[in-house]
Motif scaffolding. Structure first.
Motif, PDB file in Angstrom:
ATOM      1  N   UNK A 178      -5.064  -1.789  14.709  1.00  0.00           N
ATOM      2  CA  UNK A 178      -5.020  -0.341  14.270  1.00  0.00           C
ATOM      3  C   UNK A 178      -3.514  -0.333  13.348  1.00  0.00           C
ATOM      4  N   UNK A 179      -2.650  -1.235  13.426  1.00  0.00           N
ATOM      5  CA  UNK A 179      -1.220  -1.300  12.803  1.00  0.00           C
ATOM      6  C   UNK A 179      -1.344  -2.111  11.455  1.00  0.00           C
ATOM      7  N   UNK A 180      -0.979  -1.669  10.505  1.00  0.00           N
ATOM      8  CA  UNK A 180      -0.810  -2.228   9.237  1.00  0.00           C
ATOM      9  C   UNK A 180      -0.206  -3.593   9.392  1.00  0.00           C
ATOM     10  N   UNK A 181      -0.812  -4.976   8.849  1.00  0.00           N
ATOM     11  CA  UNK A 181      -0.263  -6.000   8.655  1.00  0.00           C
ATOM     12  C   UNK A 181      -0.207  -6.440   7.150  1.00  0.00           C
ATOM     13  N   UNK A 182       0.974  -6.762   6.747  1.00  0.00           N
ATOM     14  CA  UNK A 182       1.138  -6.972   5.314  1.00  0.00           C
ATOM     15  C   UNK A 182       1.492  -8.510   4.998  1.00  0.00           C
TER      16      UNK A 182
ATOM     17  N   UNK B  35       9.812  -6.196   1.770  1.00  0.00           N
ATOM     18  CA  UNK B  35       8.473  -5.617   1.993  1.00  0.00           C
ATOM     19  C   UNK B  35       8.436  -5.019   3.387  1.00  0.00           C
ATOM     20  N   UNK B  36       9.586  -5.041   3.996  1.00  0.00           N
ATOM     21  CA  UNK B  36       9.187  -4.725   5.487  1.00  0.00           C
ATOM     22  C   UNK B  36       9.239  -3.048   5.375  1.00  0.00           C
ATOM     23  N   UNK B  37       8.142  -2.502   6.144  1.00  0.00           N
ATOM     24  CA  UNK B  37       8.397  -1.023   5.964  1.00  0.00           C
ATOM     25  C   UNK B  37       9.345  -0.411   7.210  1.00  0.00           C
TER      26      UNK B  37
ATOM     27  N   UNK C 242       5.219 -23.930  -6.309  1.00  0.00           N
ATOM     28  CA  UNK C 242       5.473 -23.632  -4.888  1.00  0.00           C
ATOM     29  C   UNK C 242       5.765 -22.119  -4.575  1.00  0.00           C
ATOM     30  N   UNK C 243       4.630 -21.767  -3.894  1.00  0.00           N
ATOM     31  CA  UNK C 243       4.500 -20.074  -3.633  1.00  0.00           C
ATOM     32  C   UNK C 243       4.884 -19.650  -2.426  1.00  0.00           C
ATOM     33  N   UNK C 244       5.815 -18.807  -2.279  1.00  0.00           N
ATOM     34  CA  UNK C 244       6.362 -18.399  -0.826  1.00  0.00           C
ATOM     35  C   UNK C 244       5.461 -17.117  -0.313  1.00  0.00           C
ATOM     36  N   UNK C 245       5.126 -17.131   0.771  1.00  0.00           N
ATOM     37  CA  UNK C 245       4.338 -16.058   1.452  1.00  0.00           C
ATOM     38  C   UNK C 245       4.935 -15.444   2.699  1.00  0.00           C
TER      39      UNK C 245
ATOM     40  N   UNK D 274      -0.167  -8.140  -0.959  1.00  0.00           N
ATOM     41  CA  UNK D 274       0.479  -7.801  -2.361  1.00  0.00           C
ATOM     42  C   UNK D 274       0.872  -9.162  -3.017  1.00  0.00           C
ATOM     43  N   UNK D 275       0.863  -8.998  -4.306  1.00  0.00           N
ATOM     44  CA  UNK D 275       1.255 -10.215  -5.181  1.00  0.00           C
ATOM     45  C   UNK D 275       0.518 -11.304  -5.400  1.00  0.00           C
ATOM     46  N   UNK D 276      -0.885 -11.210  -5.057  1.00  0.00           N
ATOM     47  CA  UNK D 276      -1.772 -12.354  -5.337  1.00  0.00           C
ATOM     48  C   UNK D 276      -1.954 -12.602  -7.050  1.00  0.00           C
ATOM     49  N   UNK D 277      -1.395 -11.571  -7.752  1.00  0.00           N
ATOM     50  CA  UNK D 277      -1.182 -11.918  -9.224  1.00  0.00           C
ATOM     51  C   UNK D 277      -0.195 -13.285  -9.253  1.00  0.00           C
TER      52      UNK D 277
END
Length: 195
Positions: free
Chosen positions: A152-156, A193-195, A140-143, A25-28
Motif C-alpha cells: 500500500x506504500x508507494x515504491x518509486x 526523488x526521495x519523497x 550505462x543507465x542508472x536506476x 519515472x524516467x523511462x524516456x
C-alpha cells in the motif's frame, strides 16, 4: 513471440504494481536499442523482478549461482533470462557472458553493491559494473529503487539518463573509478526523488 519471460513479466507486473503502488519515472531515458548496462541499487529481494517489470526491454540479470543449483530453480532462473555468477564478481565465465550480451545489443541488469543494503542506504559498488562499462560501448543507465517495500506504500523506480563514460574510457580509468561514477549517479537519483 510469447516466451516464458513475457508471460512471467505480465503476471508479476499484475501482482506487484498494485501491491506496492509502483511508480516509474524516467523511462524516456532508456535506449530503445543497442547494448544497455542497467545498474540499480539493491534494497530488497524483490528488486530484480521490480526492475525487470518496469524496464521497457527484456533484462538479463546476473544472479548468484546458488539459485541455479537445483533443477527446478535453475530452469526458472534461465526462463527469467538470468545467468549465474559466483559471489564477488570475479567469475570469468560470467564476465565473458555479460560482455557478449552487451555486444549483442542486450540489456544486462546489475546490482553493483552485490548484496542487499540492510538499512536501505547506498553501499559501495563492486568493480564488475565498471568493468562492463569500460569494456563495451553499451549505454550505462542508472536506476534507483526507492522504497520501502510495504503493501500500500508507494515504491518509486527512477531511470536516469545514460552516464557519459567516454572521458573514463579515454583516460583508461580503472573499473573501480567507473563503478564509483555509476554509484554517484544512482545516489543522485535517490537523493533527487526521495519523497
Amino acid at each position: 513471440m510469447v516466451t516464458f519471460y513475457t508471460v512471467a513479466k505480465t503476471v508479476v507486473k499484475t501482482i506487484l504494481t498494485p501491491t506496492y503502488r509502483i511508480q516509474v519515472t524516467g523511462l524516456e531515458h532508456f535506449p530503445k536499442e543497442g547494448g544497455v548496462l542497467l545498474c540499480a541499487n539493491h534494497i530488497d529481494n524483490l528488486d530484480p523482478p521490480v526492475v525487470g517489470i518496469t524496464a521497457n526491454r527484456p533484462v538479463r540479470f546476473m544472479a548468484k549461482e546458488e539459485l541455479f543449483k537445483t533443477k527446478w530453480t535453475g530452469k526458472l532462473m534461465k526462463g527469467l533470462n538470468a545467468f549465474p555468477v559466483k559471489r564477488g564478481m570475479s567469475d570469468r565465465e560470467a564476465l565473458r557472458n555479460g560482455l557478449k550480451m552487451l555486444k549483442e545489443g542486450q540489456v544486462l541488469g546489475l546490482f553493483p553493491e552485490g548484496t542487499r543494503s540492510k538499512d536501505g542506504t547506498l553501499g559501495k559498488g563492486l568493480a564488475g559494473a565498471g568493468f562492463f562499462a569500460l569494456r563495451t560501448d553499451a549505454a550505462v543507465v542508472p536506476c534507483a529503487v526507492i522504497g520501502p517495500y510495504k503493501v500500500g506504500r508507494k515504491l518509486h523506480v527512477v531511470y536516469g539518463p545514460p552516464i557519459d563514460m567516454t572521458p573514463l574510457r579515454e583516460k583508461k580509468a580503472s573499473a573501480e573509478e567507473a563503478t564509483e561514477a555509476i554509484m554517484q549517479a544512482i545516489g543522485k537519483l535517490i537523493e533527487n526523488h526521495r519523497s
